[in-house]
Design a protein around this motif. Structure first.
Motif, short mmCIF file in Angstrom:
data_model
loop_
_atom_site.label_atom_id
_atom_site.label_comp_id
_atom_site.label_asym_id
_atom_site.label_seq_id
_atom_site.Cartn_x
_atom_site.Cartn_y
_atom_site.Cartn_z
N MET A 51 61.98 63.32 44.52
CA MET A 51 60.98 62.78 43.60
C MET A 51 59.64 62.61 44.29
O MET A 51 58.59 62.94 43.74
CB MET A 51 61.47 61.44 43.05
N LYS A 52 59.67 62.09 45.54
CA LYS A 52 58.43 61.91 46.28
C LYS A 52 57.75 63.23 46.58
O LYS A 52 56.52 63.32 46.62
CB LYS A 52 58.71 61.15 47.57
N GLU A 53 58.56 64.26 46.80
CA GLU A 53 57.98 65.56 47.12
C GLU A 53 57.35 66.22 45.89
O GLU A 53 56.39 66.97 46.01
CB GLU A 53 59.07 66.47 47.69
N LEU A 54 57.86 65.92 44.69
CA LEU A 54 57.39 66.59 43.48
C LEU A 54 56.30 65.83 42.74
O LEU A 54 55.48 66.43 42.08
CB LEU A 54 58.58 66.82 42.54
N VAL A 55 56.28 64.49 42.87
CA VAL A 55 55.34 63.68 42.09
C VAL A 55 53.95 63.77 42.71
O VAL A 55 53.77 63.62 43.92
CB VAL A 55 55.80 62.21 42.05
N VAL A 56 52.96 64.02 41.85
CA VAL A 56 51.57 64.05 42.30
C VAL A 56 50.84 62.84 41.74
O VAL A 56 51.31 62.20 40.79
CB VAL A 56 50.86 65.35 41.85
N CYS A 57 49.70 62.56 42.31
CA CYS A 57 48.89 61.41 41.90
C CYS A 57 48.48 61.56 40.43
O CYS A 57 47.96 62.59 40.02
CB CYS A 57 47.67 61.28 42.79
N THR A 66 52.23 58.40 46.63
CA THR A 66 53.00 57.59 47.58
C THR A 66 53.27 56.19 47.06
O THR A 66 54.03 55.44 47.65
CB THR A 66 52.23 57.46 48.92
N SER A 67 52.63 55.82 45.94
CA SER A 67 52.82 54.49 45.36
C SER A 67 52.60 54.58 43.86
O SER A 67 52.20 55.62 43.34
CB SER A 67 51.85 53.49 45.99
N GLU A 68 52.87 53.48 43.19
CA GLU A 68 52.68 53.45 41.75
C GLU A 68 52.19 52.07 41.32
O GLU A 68 52.54 51.06 41.92
CB GLU A 68 53.96 53.82 41.01
N CYS A 69 51.36 52.06 40.29
CA CYS A 69 50.77 50.82 39.77
C CYS A 69 51.62 50.30 38.62
O CYS A 69 51.89 51.03 37.67
CB CYS A 69 49.34 51.07 39.32
N GLN A 70 52.00 49.04 38.71
CA GLN A 70 52.85 48.47 37.68
C GLN A 70 52.09 48.22 36.38
O GLN A 70 52.70 48.17 35.31
CB GLN A 70 53.47 47.16 38.18
N GLN A 71 50.78 48.04 36.46
CA GLN A 71 50.00 47.80 35.25
C GLN A 71 49.60 49.10 34.56
O GLN A 71 49.71 49.23 33.35
CB GLN A 71 48.74 46.97 35.57
N CYS A 72 49.12 50.05 35.35
CA CYS A 72 48.67 51.32 34.78
C CYS A 72 49.86 52.21 34.40
O CYS A 72 49.76 53.02 33.48
CB CYS A 72 47.76 52.06 35.76
N GLY A 73 50.95 52.09 35.16
CA GLY A 73 52.14 52.87 34.86
C GLY A 73 52.10 54.29 35.38
O GLY A 73 52.90 55.11 34.96
N PHE A 74 51.16 54.61 36.30
CA PHE A 74 51.16 55.95 36.86
C PHE A 74 51.11 55.89 38.38
O PHE A 74 50.81 54.86 38.97
CB PHE A 74 50.01 56.81 36.32
N GLU A 75 51.44 57.05 38.99
CA GLU A 75 51.56 57.14 40.43
C GLU A 75 50.19 57.33 41.06
O GLU A 75 49.26 57.86 40.44
CB GLU A 75 52.50 58.29 40.81
N LEU A 76 50.08 56.93 42.34
CA LEU A 76 48.82 57.02 43.07
C LEU A 76 49.04 57.62 44.44
O LEU A 76 50.07 57.39 45.08
CB LEU A 76 48.19 55.63 43.24
N CYS A 77 48.05 58.37 44.91
CA CYS A 77 48.07 58.85 46.29
C CYS A 77 47.41 57.78 47.17
O CYS A 77 46.86 56.80 46.67
CB CYS A 77 47.32 60.18 46.41
N ASP A 78 47.46 57.97 48.48
CA ASP A 78 46.89 56.98 49.40
C ASP A 78 45.39 56.80 49.16
O ASP A 78 44.88 55.68 49.19
CB ASP A 78 47.15 57.41 50.85
N GLU A 79 44.69 57.91 48.95
CA GLU A 79 43.23 57.83 48.79
C GLU A 79 42.84 57.07 47.53
O GLU A 79 41.99 56.17 47.57
CB GLU A 79 42.65 59.25 48.75
N CYS A 80 43.46 57.39 46.40
CA CYS A 80 43.13 56.71 45.15
C CYS A 80 43.56 55.25 45.19
O CYS A 80 42.89 54.38 44.63
CB CYS A 80 43.80 57.41 43.98
N VAL A 96 53.02 49.17 44.31
CA VAL A 96 54.19 49.17 45.18
C VAL A 96 54.49 50.58 45.65
O VAL A 96 54.04 51.56 45.02
CB VAL A 96 55.42 48.59 44.43
N PRO A 97 55.24 50.73 46.75
CA PRO A 97 55.60 52.07 47.21
C PRO A 97 56.37 52.85 46.14
O PRO A 97 57.10 52.26 45.34
CB PRO A 97 56.48 51.80 48.44
#
Length: 214
Positions: A51-57, A66-80, A96-97
């Motif tokens: 999942m980590k290898e396939l999911v993009v920001c 590499t992480s996801e926002c519980q409020q926005c509901g989408f995944e984030l990269c380190d930079e964003c 959270v991670p």
């Protein structure tokens, strides 16, 4: 030398943990009972890695998430996560991670996400709890993120109050020590004055006695 793929009559495998010997079935090791707990753990780890290898920001849609926002509901990269998601209204969001966020629980009455916090009843509610059931109508509510922020601020304020009280108690203890030292010093001085007074009286009585005896 081995003449067939079948195990020997007394063949056994030792457990790597307890070293207990387990006989090998006549059909071979494939018939041994599988460790379901270990197999499930391996499957889960493989799934998380895949999942980590396939999911993009979900913000830039370019870098791996590499992480996801519980409020926005989408995944984030380190930079964003470190730039755009640390400013303005996003500061209160909980990030959270990736793979460690348990999806939001649903309301038992309406099946909707429990994304609000009832201040009066101190519990999570959904939007329909404010409109349909009537249990929380006209109650003061706030978002989960705001409730978490407020709770953190309340805890920080309480900790500050505790630290200030501890400092005041420490100052009072030091004042008490200083007062006790001054009292002891004063008492010692009084004892010395009393001793000197009685010594003077004794000397005067002794001199008067000698004068009377002459």
């Amino acid at each position: 030398p081995r003449t067939s793929g079948k195990p020997q009559p007394d063949a056994a495998i030792a457990c790597p943990e307890c070293r207990k010997a387990t006989p090998v079935p006549p059909e071979g090791i494939k018939e041994l009972k599988r460790n379901l707990t270990l197999r499930n753990l391996v499957t889960r780890l493989q799934s998380e890695k895949k999942m980590k290898e396939l999911v993009v920001c979900g913000n830039c849609e370019a870098n791996p998430a590499t992480s996801e926002c519980q409020q926005c509901g989408f995944e984030l990269c380190d930079e964003c996560r470190d730039t755009q998601h640390q400013r303005g209204k996003y500061k209160s969001h909980v990030v959270v991670p990736l793979g460690q966020w348990s999806r939001p629980k649903l309301c038992g009455l309406h099946g909707k996400e429990l994304d609000l916090f009832c201040v009066r009843d101190q519990c999570t509610v959904c939007i329909y709890c404010l409109q349909l059931s009537g249990e929380h109508q006209h109650h003061h509510v706030m978002s989960i993120a705001d409730a978490v922020t407020k709770a953190k601020a309340d805890v920080a304020s309480l900790m500050d109050a505790v630290r200030h009280r501890a400092q005041r108690l420490a100052n009072r203890r030091e004042d008490a020590k200083e007062a006790a030292a001054q009292t002891e010093q004063h008492f010692t001085g009084l004892c010395q004055e009393i001793a000197d007074f009685f010594s003077t009286i004794e000397e005067a009585v002794r001199a008067r006695r000698q004068a009377l005896l002459q």
